[in-house]
Design a protein around this motif. Structure first.
Motif, PDB file in Angstrom:
ATOM      1  N   HIS B   4       0.768  -1.217   0.070  1.00  0.00           N
ATOM      2  CA  HIS B   4       0.053   0.097   0.074  1.00  0.00           C
ATOM      3  C   HIS B   4       0.784   1.229   0.113  1.00  0.00           C
ATOM      4  CE1 HIS B   4      -2.489   3.146   2.098  1.00  0.00           C
ATOM      5  NE2 HIS B   4      -3.219   2.708   1.310  1.00  0.00           N
TER       6      HIS B   4
ATOM      7  N   TYR E 214       7.287  -7.025  12.334  1.00  0.00           N
ATOM      8  CA  TYR E 214       6.420  -6.177  11.788  1.00  0.00           C
ATOM      9  C   TYR E 214       6.452  -5.701  10.300  1.00  0.00           C
ATOM     10  CZ  TYR E 214       3.334  -2.019  11.558  1.00  0.00           C
ATOM     11  OH  TYR E 214       2.258  -1.310  11.256  1.00  0.00           O
ATOM     12  N   TYR E 215       5.706  -6.053   9.377  1.00  0.00           N
ATOM     13  CA  TYR E 215       5.902  -5.858   8.071  1.00  0.00           C
ATOM     14  C   TYR E 215       5.278  -4.490   7.733  1.00  0.00           C
ATOM     15  CZ  TYR E 215       6.792 -10.551   7.437  1.00  0.00           C
ATOM     16  OH  TYR E 215       7.059 -12.071   7.660  1.00  0.00           O
ATOM     17  N   ASN E 216       6.233  -3.366   7.165  1.00  0.00           N
ATOM     18  CA  ASN E 216       5.578  -2.060   6.944  1.00  0.00           C
ATOM     19  C   ASN E 216       5.239  -2.172   5.572  1.00  0.00           C
ATOM     20  OD1 ASN E 216       5.446   0.819   7.018  1.00  0.00           O
ATOM     21  ND2 ASN E 216       7.503   0.905   5.653  1.00  0.00           N
ATOM     22  N   LEU E 217       3.802  -2.431   5.619  1.00  0.00           N
ATOM     23  CA  LEU E 217       3.033  -2.577   4.093  1.00  0.00           C
ATOM     24  C   LEU E 217       2.351  -1.324   3.489  1.00  0.00           C
ATOM     25  CD1 LEU E 217       2.451  -6.337   4.700  1.00  0.00           C
ATOM     26  CD2 LEU E 217       3.692  -5.640   2.727  1.00  0.00           C
ATOM     27  N   SER E 218       2.424  -0.358   4.420  1.00  0.00           N
ATOM     28  CA  SER E 218       1.543   0.868   3.899  1.00  0.00           C
ATOM     29  C   SER E 218       3.071   1.791   3.876  1.00  0.00           C
ATOM     30  CB  SER E 218       0.621   1.269   4.838  1.00  0.00           C
ATOM     31  OG  SER E 218       0.168   2.438   4.393  1.00  0.00           O
ATOM     32  N   GLN E 219       3.366   2.417   2.601  1.00  0.00           N
ATOM     33  CA  GLN E 219       4.528   2.921   2.585  1.00  0.00           C
ATOM     34  C   GLN E 219       4.344   4.204   1.995  1.00  0.00           C
ATOM     35  OE1 GLN E 219       6.613  -0.060   0.073  1.00  0.00           O
ATOM     36  NE2 GLN E 219       6.988  -1.315   1.571  1.00  0.00           N
ATOM     37  N   GLU E 223       5.186   8.221   7.857  1.00  0.00           N
ATOM     38  CA  GLU E 223       5.169   7.205   8.907  1.00  0.00           C
ATOM     39  C   GLU E 223       5.580   7.483  10.285  1.00  0.00           C
ATOM     40  OE1 GLU E 223       6.249   3.396   8.216  1.00  0.00           O
ATOM     41  OE2 GLU E 223       5.681   3.679   6.216  1.00  0.00           O
ATOM     42  N   ASN E 229       5.433  -1.130  17.117  1.00  0.00           N
ATOM     43  CA  ASN E 229       6.315  -1.723  15.913  1.00  0.00           C
ATOM     44  C   ASN E 229       7.622  -1.221  16.030  1.00  0.00           C
ATOM     45  OD1 ASN E 229       6.322   1.041  14.954  1.00  0.00           O
ATOM     46  ND2 ASN E 229       5.167   0.709  13.091  1.00  0.00           N
ATOM     47  N   PRO E 240       9.090  -5.118   2.968  1.00  0.00           N
ATOM     48  CA  PRO E 240       8.776  -6.554   2.866  1.00  0.00           C
ATOM     49  C   PRO E 240       8.700  -7.241   1.548  1.00  0.00           C
ATOM     50  CG  PRO E 240       7.181  -5.641   4.150  1.00  0.00           C
ATOM     51  CD  PRO E 240       7.757  -4.236   3.444  1.00  0.00           C
TER      52      PRO E 240
ATOM     53  N   ASP F  56      -1.250   4.644  10.354  1.00  0.00           N
ATOM     54  CA  ASP F  56      -0.263   3.723   9.723  1.00  0.00           C
ATOM     55  C   ASP F  56      -0.343   2.399   9.894  1.00  0.00           C
ATOM     56  OD1 ASP F  56       1.891   3.447   7.907  1.00  0.00           O
ATOM     57  OD2 ASP F  56       3.660   4.289   9.244  1.00  0.00           O
ATOM     58  N   ASP F  60      -0.773  -0.812   7.442  1.00  0.00           N
ATOM     59  CA  ASP F  60      -0.047  -1.849   7.546  1.00  0.00           C
ATOM     60  C   ASP F  60      -0.846  -3.167   7.612  1.00  0.00           C
ATOM     61  OD1 ASP F  60       2.330  -0.329   6.807  1.00  0.00           O
ATOM     62  OD2 ASP F  60       2.689  -0.144   9.152  1.00  0.00           O
TER      63      ASP F  60
END
Lengths: 291, 291, 291, 291, 291, 291
Positions: B4, E214-219, E223, E229, E240, F56, F60
Motif C-alpha cells: 500500500h 512487523y511488516y511495513n506494508l503501507s509505504q 510514517e 512496531n 517486505p 499507519d 499496514d
C-alpha cells in the motif's frame, strides 16, 4: 394479470426418490442464479420499462421463468416425496429416519427438517433467497448486459447439475431448461444491440484522459498481455504512481472553524503516545508483565 | 502480496462536510455495485484462473478497485469529518446534535450513530455488504459477461451520483472513477472475445428443438416484435400450450412400495373433506358462527 | 405453466408522482408481508401438496398474488416515473436533483440511486426480500394456520397504507388488494377446518401432564387472568419451581472415558482462579494499576 | 426485570455425545421456529401491548420460551461436549479429528469449527438467526393469529426431531417442549377469541363486491372445489378477465409537463429499434457473425 | 429457568412521544451492539462454559442484559405510543398521518408501517437483528476479550444516544444502562485475567520467527512509529518482499494424473488468445465495429 | 493506493486435492473471523483515523490481511483444482461426479456447484460474508479492544484448522497465518495502551452509584465468586429487587390529550374480555367445540 395452467411447461418423469439430488437442484429453485431470481429480474425490469418491445420481451420471459420455477420445484418435490412421508408418519425406526435425513452427504437434512420435503426458497447450502440477487438498476443498456450475464451463469449451473445426474427423466428436463437459458440469452443480446448506441451506458461520456489507460497494478514475473491492454487503443502504464491526476494524493476537506475545533479536540483526547512503551493486556496475560 | 502507498490513486478535495451526500456515496463503498464488490469479484476470479493473461488482468483490476475503494472511503470520511467530531465531543446542544444527525433527509444517522462517521461496509440504506453481491461462478465465458455487466451498472451509479453532487472536487473524483469502469469494461470485453468460441458458455450444446423457439407468454394488445423474437432465426409460438414436449405436463416419481404407503397414509390423515362446510375461526371472530 | 395478460387485474390511476409514497408501498412489494412473500408462500406449498383440493386452492391464490405483485409494482413505477426521468436525463441542477432524491423524508433515495426508480424487491427500509419470510413447513394443518395469519398481517399493512394516502386512485386499488386478503383468509380458514381433526397438528399427541398447565412466570402486581389461563381446562401454577419434572434441573451427558479426560484437561487449562485479584486491561487503561 | 434460576425448567439426561444430532437440534435454538424466535415474538409484543391481560400472558410465555431456549441449548451443549474437548486439546490425530468434525453427515462441522461446540444462534444449515423471523405487527387480532401459527409450526419441528432421536432422555425433554407449544397455542386461541369481533382484523371493512369472490386462476383438468370456494358464501369466477374492476387494466400517472418531457427524452434515448437485426455479442462468440 | 418481574430494573419516565428518537434507540434494542446481542452473547457462552465461576458470571450478566432489553424496549414503546394510536385509529387526515410517519427525518416510518409502533428487532436503519452479531467461539480467553470489546462498543453507542437526547427521564435511564456496561466490562476483565496464562489464546504457540515481526506494508511519507512496531520486542521489516518464508511465493498442488488431464483440458478449452484483437460487444454498441 | 505483487507473502505447497478441507478453510476466507473481515476492519478504521501512528498501523495490517486472504484463497483453489476440472469437463460418470461433489462429508458441494471450485466469500456453511462482521464504531479506545478480540478469535480458528489438517504444506502456511494474528494482537495492545487514559472509552464517565455494583441475577446452588464480583471494589447485591433506582419500575409517557384519546380508543377496540370463555379454532379443530 397472470393465469396458471395445471400442466407443467415440460413433463417431469423422476425414476426414484433422491433427497441428496433434490438438495443440489435447490440451487436453481432458490439459489443465486435460479429461476426465481430470473423471473423477478425480468418481471421488475418489465414493470419499469418504457419501451413497448422490451417490456413485452421481459414479461414474456419472466412468465416463462415462473413456469421453469414450477418445473424445478416439481422435480424437487418428486425427489423428496418418499422421505417426506416416512418422516411425517414415522413408520421407520428413529435410527433409520436419522440415517435417511443425513444420508445424502449434503444439506438435504434442512429440507426435511424445516420444510417437510417441499421445495424451499433456499440454495443448496440452505441460505434463503435474497432480493440482493436481483441486480437490475433501471437503465436498459446496463440491465440487458446484466440479463445476458445472468443467463450465461444459469446455463453453467444447469450444465453442472446435468453432469452429476444419471436419472434420464431429470437429465432431459434439465436439458430443456438449460437450452431455454440460451434462447433467452440470444433474445437479450438482440434487444441490447437494437439500442444504438449502447456503449457507454447512460448519458455521461468518460473523461478522455483516463478512458483508454491500463494500470499495471499486479507486478512481477509472468505478465501476459493481450488485446485487453495492448495495441493502439491502450496507454499501458507499467508502474503507476499515485496520484495519477498529478496531485498529492491526499484527501482534504474544508471544515468550518467550529467543527475544526471539535475534530482537533477529539484527536488530542484519543492521541496515541508513540514515546510510551506501555504494559498491555497481552503482557498481563502472558506473564511477561512482572513489574 | 499487496503493498500500500499512503497516497491515493486520485487526489480528493472536498469543499465542505455533508453527511447526507456521504450517505449516498456509501452505495459505491459498501453497496451492490460498489468498489468492494468489484474488487472481490475480480480478486476471487483471479485466484482461480488458469489462463495467465486473464489472471494478470483480473488481479490488475482487482488491485485498482481496492484503490478506488480507498478513494470513495476517503471522500466519505471527509464529508463526515465535522459531524463526527461534534458528536464525539458533544460541544453542541443535544437538540442541535439531533438535528445534525437527522438533517440529511436520508439514512445518514446510521453512519454517525453506529459507525462514528467512518466509512462503513453498508449501502446507502444501511444494509450490510454481502458476499451474495459477487456472482462469479468459475467459468470464464460466463464470468467475463458478469464482469462486463457489473462495470456497466457501476458506471450508471457513478453517473447518478455525479448528477446529484455540485461539489467540484467530488464531481471530478467521481468522474475519474466512472471513467475507469468504462476502461475496465473494454478490457473485459476484449478478454471475453479472445476466447473463441465463447457462446454457448461451457461445454454442453443446447437441445436443438428448443434453442431458437420464442414463447409468447405475455399476451394481449400491445405486442411489439423485433429481432429478439422474429426473423429466420426464431420460431415464434403465438399461444404456447403445456406441455411443450408433447407429454402430459405431469410430474411423477416411481416410489418404492413402502414409501408409497407412507405417502398415502399421510394424504389420508391430512385430507380436506370438500363435502364439509365447517365453522371456522373467522366465523367465530366475526360473530357469524352459530354457537 | 403460467401465462400473462398485459392488462392488470385492477386498473391503476395515479394522480401525481410521489417517490416518498412509492417507498412506503415497497412494503407490500418486497416486504415481509408483501405480495411476493404471499405468492411464494402459496406456490411452494401448492407444489408439495398431496390433496387435490388444497393444491388447486393454493395455486389459484398464488397466481392471484403474482397479479397483485404486478399491481403494486405498477403503482410504484407510476409514482417514481417523473423522478426517474429527471435523474437519468439530469435536466435539473444537481442541487434540485439532490433535494428530489432526499425529499420524501424517508428511504426513497435508495430506490432512485440503486434501482433507477423501478420497483425493487426491498421493503420500505431498503432491506432485500428474503426467503426467510416464507414460513411454510409442509404440514397442512400448520401451514394453513400460517397462511391465515399471513393474510391477517397483510390486511393490516394495507389498512395502514390506505390511512396515509389521499390519492383516490391509489386508495381504491389498495382497497381492492386489502379486500382480497380477507377473501383469501376466509378460504384458508375453510380449507383448514375441512381437515378433521386439525388440532393438535401432526401425529404426536401432547404429554398429558403438561398440556393444560399454565406457568405464571411473569410475576408481581397487575395480574389479569382470563380464559387463556383460568377455568376447568387449566392447571395454574402460581410460582413455578424448577425442575417441573421433579428432577434436579441439571443437564448431564454420559461421556466416554477418553472424552471425559479431554474435557477435564480443557477445564483445567482454562480455569479462572477465584482467589486471584489480577491487574486488568481496564486497570491499565484507567491509571488504577499499581505498577 | 428477569431473574434466572440455575436449575433448568426440565431435567436433561443425555445418553451419549452426538454432534450430528446436536446440529439438527439447532433448528429449535437458532432456527426460524425455534425458542429464541418464540421468546422474542412474545416479548416484543408484550412490551407494546395495551391490554393488561394479554400483556401478562405474553410475558409469562416469553419467559417460559427463554427457559426452553436454555433447555435446548443445554442439550446441544451436552451432545457436543466430548468433541469440543477433543478438538481444543487435540489429543487425537488430525485425521481422526477431521473425521469427527465431518462425521455427522450434516453441518455439524460449522458448530465445532466456528463456535467450539457451544450452542449457536444458527439453524441446522448454519444460517444465522434473523429478526426477520419475528412477524409481529402490533395489531393483536393479527399478532395472535401469527402466534397460533408459530406454535403450530414449532410443534411440528419438535415432532420431527423426536422421530429421528432414540436417546430416551432427549426424547422425553423434547416431548415436554413439544407439549408446551400446544398449551401455549391453546392460550393464544383463547386470548384471540376473547377479543370480539376479531375478524376482519383492524378497523377497515372489506370492499363488499370483492370480499366473497373466488377467482379460478389455476386452470385445467383436476379441479376440486370445497367450502373454500363454493356454496352460498362465494361468487366463483370460472375464467377471470382483467381488469376485474371493469376498467382497461392499464397503469397511468398524471405527470407534470417538465417531467413528462424528461421521461420522453429518456425513452427516445434508450429506444430499441425493432427494424434492426443487429450483430450481437453472442454472434461474435459463436462464430456466426460475419466480420 | 427464567422468572420475570413485572417491574422494570430501572424506572422510565418519558416526557413526550418522539418517533424519531425511538428509531435511534432501536440501535440498542435490535442493533449490532444492542442489548439482545449482549444477552445472547453471554447466555450462549454461559451454557457452554465448564468453569463454575465464569458460568455464573455469564448468566448473571446475560439475565441483566435481558432486563436492559426490556428497559430500552419500554422507552421505545413510550416514544411511539401516540403515533401508534393515531395510525391505527386513523382519526387524523391522511396527509397528517403521512407527515407524522415521515417526520422524524430518519427511518421511523418502518417502525410504524411494519411493526405498528412496537419495539422491533431491527437497528436504526431497519436492518433485522442477526445471529452474526454474536462472535462467541467457545474458547474463554478469546471470548472474554470479545466480551470486553462488546461492552466498550455498547458504552460508546449509549454515550452518543445521550448526546442527542434532551429528555431528562430518557437521559437518566440511558446513563444507567451505559454505566452498567462499564461495570460488566470490569467484571469481564477480572475474569479474563483470573485465567493465567491467557495469552496466547488456545494451546498452540506462535511460530517463533514470525511472532515479533512487523511488516511495513503501507509505504510513503508520513510514517509514525511507536511501541506497536518499534523497540527491542519487534523486528521491523521496512520493505517486505514476497515470499517471506524464502520460497518462490507460488501456490502449487500435486494433482493425480487424471485430474491433471482434465484441468489442462479445461485450460485449453477456455484459453484467451493474446494474439487476437477481437471485435467486442462494446465495439458493436459504440458504433466502432466495422461491419 | 494498492499495488500487487504476483508472488504470495508465503509459499503454498499442497500435497493433494481435498475439497472437504477446502470447505473448512473457507471459514478464514469468507467467514466471520476470516481474512476479509480482518482486512476490512482495519482498512475502514484506517481511513477514518485522525492519529498518524494508528492510521499507519491500521493500513499496514489491513494490507497484510489482504495478502493473507490471497494465501488462504490460493490454498482453497489448489485443494479444489482437480475436482473443478472433473466437473467442468465431465470426463467421469455422473455417479462418480455426484459422489465427488458430496464426498467431503461437509458443505463442499456448494463450492463446486455454485462457484466452480474457486474461493468464494462464504463461510464453511455456505453463508455469504456480511458487513455485519465488521464491528468498528469509530472510537479508537473501543475499536482497538475490538481488534484485539478479533485477532484472538482468528488465532483460535487457525488453531482448530491446524488440528484437523495433516497436509504438512498446509499446516505450515496456517501456522504462519496463525502466528501473524498474534503479532497483530500485540501491536494493537500496544497502540491501545499508548492512549492514556483508555478506560472508560469515550468521554462520559459512569454514574457513580451503579458503576461498581454487581447484581446476582442467576440464583440457586453453585455460586462461585471471584475478583469479578467480590472484594472492596464491588458492591454485591444478593437478591436484586426492581426498580434499582428506588422508583416504581413502571414505564410512562406524557401523551398529548388527542393522542391519549386515540390510544384509549384502540385499547377499547382490541380489549380482551377476561370474563368470556370463547370457543376457539383449536376447539373446532380438536372436535371439542359444541356446535
Amino acid at each position: 394479470m397472470f393465469v396458471h395452467n395445471k400442466r407443467l411447461q415440460y413433463t417431469v418423469r423422476v425414476a426414484a426418490p433422491n433427497p441428496g439430488l433434490a438438495n443440489l437442484l435447490l440451487e436453481q429453485f432458490g439459489g443465486a442464479n435460479g429461476e426465481l431470481a430470473a423471473a423477478m429480474r425480468y418481471f421488475t425490469q418489465g414493470l419499469a420499462e418504457e419501451d413497448a418491445g422490451r417490456k413485452d420481451l421481459l414479461l414474456d420471459i419472466a412468465t416463462e421463468e415462473l413456469s421453469h420455477l414450477e418445473i424445478i420445484g416439481s422435480i424437487i418435490g418428486m425427489l423428496n416425496k418418499g422421505g417426506k412421508g416416512d418422516l411425517a408418519e414415522a413408520v421407520e425406526s428413529e435410527a433409520e429416519l436419522y440415517r435417511a435425513l443425513n444420508g445424502g452427504g449434503n444439506d438435504s437434512h434442512i429440507t426435511s427438517l424445516l420444510y417437510g420435503g417441499g421445495p424451499a426458497l433456499i440454495n443448496s447450502a440452505g441460505v434463503p433467497w435474497t432480493g440482493a440477487y436481483v441486480d437490475s438498476i433501471g437503465e436498459p443498456t446496463a440491465d440487458f448486459r446484466s440479463n445476458i450475464a445472468a443467463e450465461a451463469r444459469a446455463k453453467i449451473v444447469y450444465e453442472r447439475l446435468i453432469n452429476v445426474t444419471d436419472d434420464p427423466g431429470i437429465k432431459e428436463a434439465l436439458g430443456f431448461l438449460m437450452t431455454r437459458e440460451l434462447a433467452h440469452q440470444k433474445s437479450f443480446e438482440k434487444a441490447l444491440h437494437s439500442i444504438q448506441p449502447n456503449f457507454p451506458q447512460g448519458k455521461l461520456p468518460g473523461v478522455p484522459e483516463f478512458v483508454s489507460v491500463y494500470y499495471n497494478l499486479s507486478q512481477g514475473e509472468g505478465e501476459v498481455r493481450g488485446s485487453w491492454n495492448s495495441g493502439d487503443e491502450w496507454e499501458f502504464v507499467e508502474s503507476p504512481q499515485p496520484a495519477v491526476d498529478g496531485g498529492d494524493g491526499m484527501a482534504t476537506v474544508e471544515l468550518p472553524a467550529t467543527q475544526l475545533g471539535t475534530v482537533q479536540q477529539m484527536a488530542v483526547r484519543t492521541a496515541s503516545d508513540p514515546t510510551l512503551d506501555p504494559i498491555t493486556g497481552a503482557d498481563l496475560g502472558s506473564g511477561s508483565a512482572v513489574k
